[in-house]
Motif scaffolding. Sequence first.
Motif, PDB file in Angstrom:
ATOM      1  N   GLN A 156       0.843  -1.187   0.000  1.00  0.00           N
ATOM      2  CA  GLN A 156       0.000   0.000   0.000  1.00  0.00           C
ATOM      3  C   GLN A 156       0.884   1.244   0.000  1.00  0.00           C
ATOM      4  O   GLN A 156       1.825   1.346   0.794  1.00  0.00           O
ATOM      5  CB  GLN A 156      -0.945   0.014   1.201  1.00  0.00           C
ATOM      6  N   TYR A 157       0.561   2.175  -0.899  1.00  0.00           N
ATOM      7  CA  TYR A 157       1.330   3.400  -1.074  1.00  0.00           C
ATOM      8  C   TYR A 157       0.355   4.581  -1.141  1.00  0.00           C
ATOM      9  O   TYR A 157      -0.852   4.409  -0.942  1.00  0.00           O
ATOM     10  CB  TYR A 157       2.181   3.321  -2.347  1.00  0.00           C
ATOM     11  N   THR A 158       0.868   5.773  -1.425  1.00  0.00           N
ATOM     12  CA  THR A 158       0.005   6.936  -1.598  1.00  0.00           C
ATOM     13  C   THR A 158       0.306   7.621  -2.920  1.00  0.00           C
ATOM     14  O   THR A 158       1.428   7.547  -3.432  1.00  0.00           O
ATOM     15  CB  THR A 158       0.185   7.958  -0.455  1.00  0.00           C
ATOM     16  N   ASP A 186      -4.729   6.772  -0.770  1.00  0.00           N
ATOM     17  CA  ASP A 186      -4.152   5.445  -0.581  1.00  0.00           C
ATOM     18  C   ASP A 186      -4.295   4.606  -1.842  1.00  0.00           C
ATOM     19  O   ASP A 186      -5.367   4.578  -2.469  1.00  0.00           O
ATOM     20  CB  ASP A 186      -4.824   4.729   0.590  1.00  0.00           C
TER      21      ASP A 186
END
Length: 384
Positions: A288-290, A295
């Motif tokens: 999970q990243y941004t 998100d």
Amino acid sequence: MIIDNVKVYTREQQFVKGGLILDGDKIREIYTEAQKPDFQGDAILDGDGAYAIPGLIDLHFHGCMGDDFCDGSKEALGRIAEYEASVGVTAIAPATMTLPADELIHVLKTANEYKKETCDPKKADLVGINMEGPFISPVKKGAQDARNILPCDTALFDRFFEASGGLVKFIGVAPEESENALDFIRQVKDRVSVSLAHTNADYDTAMSACRAGVDHAVHLYNAMPAFSHRAPGVVGAVFDSRQVMAEIICDGIHIHPATVRATFQMMGADRMILISDSMRATGMPDGQYTLGGLDVKVVGKLATLVSDGAIAGSVTNLMDCLRTVVNEMEIPLTTAIACATINPAKSLKIDDEYGSLEPGKKAHIVLLNPDLSLKTVIKDGLKL
């Protein structure tokens, strides 16, 4: 340095057996096998029959290796530039997201400072900034944050342009969202390329924008109306406006290979620009990243918003996109190279120095093995 025994990609977009003679950070001469000079005493790099192509130019991507351009950090931008150079992308114009105006101004100022302070052959050259927002449509926002979308505003653009020190090369608009959109385009088009970006415009509205001065289209097909037989929309308007260059994401996720092939036939390869649209998860493991404060979940080559499942950029660098275009989408290698080198250089108006292997231009050279795997990157005349 002399790079010998390679297939040189010429300005005629063909391969010729021979080599290149470099003079510091510039190309001095290109020779054919039949014209091979005497190299006694010179430093020679044997290319072993590799393809010698110009360094790639990515004019629309957001980040890689855990960093994002919109982090607003010179250190992050340096790490991004170093990764890009390492994979053969030697010039970059990263893209902004739709953030609050003050945050965007900070990002642009930081990039301007970085550009003035940085001269590192191990890092891709920062040659521009592609502003994807904030003048876009909430209907086609994609992975952009709708809370920060604004109508076209010339005074605000002036602040953006000044903060960047003129590094802003593209400003995206959704012409259907602002009553003053056409006036805005006319007022800024002499300083910057105006893009159709994240727009729900119909054909007539998009054509009006093109006539007013639009000359670029952000990731064709993505974040715009579908192209159909009775409603050609933005894609149809781009086709009918010969001055408009079209970005296309060829990561194997965003667009079906048949559509890519059809688009190259329809638009003409001289108008197509390969982009990666890569985000900070590029070069990183699944997780999970941004992106733009939102998100994003990454599984393999697919990045989607956690909130609604919308595709959120790519996790593929431009060199891998080039391989995908050739190996999976059946676009000729000579064509694909042009769409990742000289075409973006022309759109950025830097083709006097970048985008092709010619005497006097920058010695940004990538050697590829026959299977298109990376052999060597030469940046500013130095082997990385």
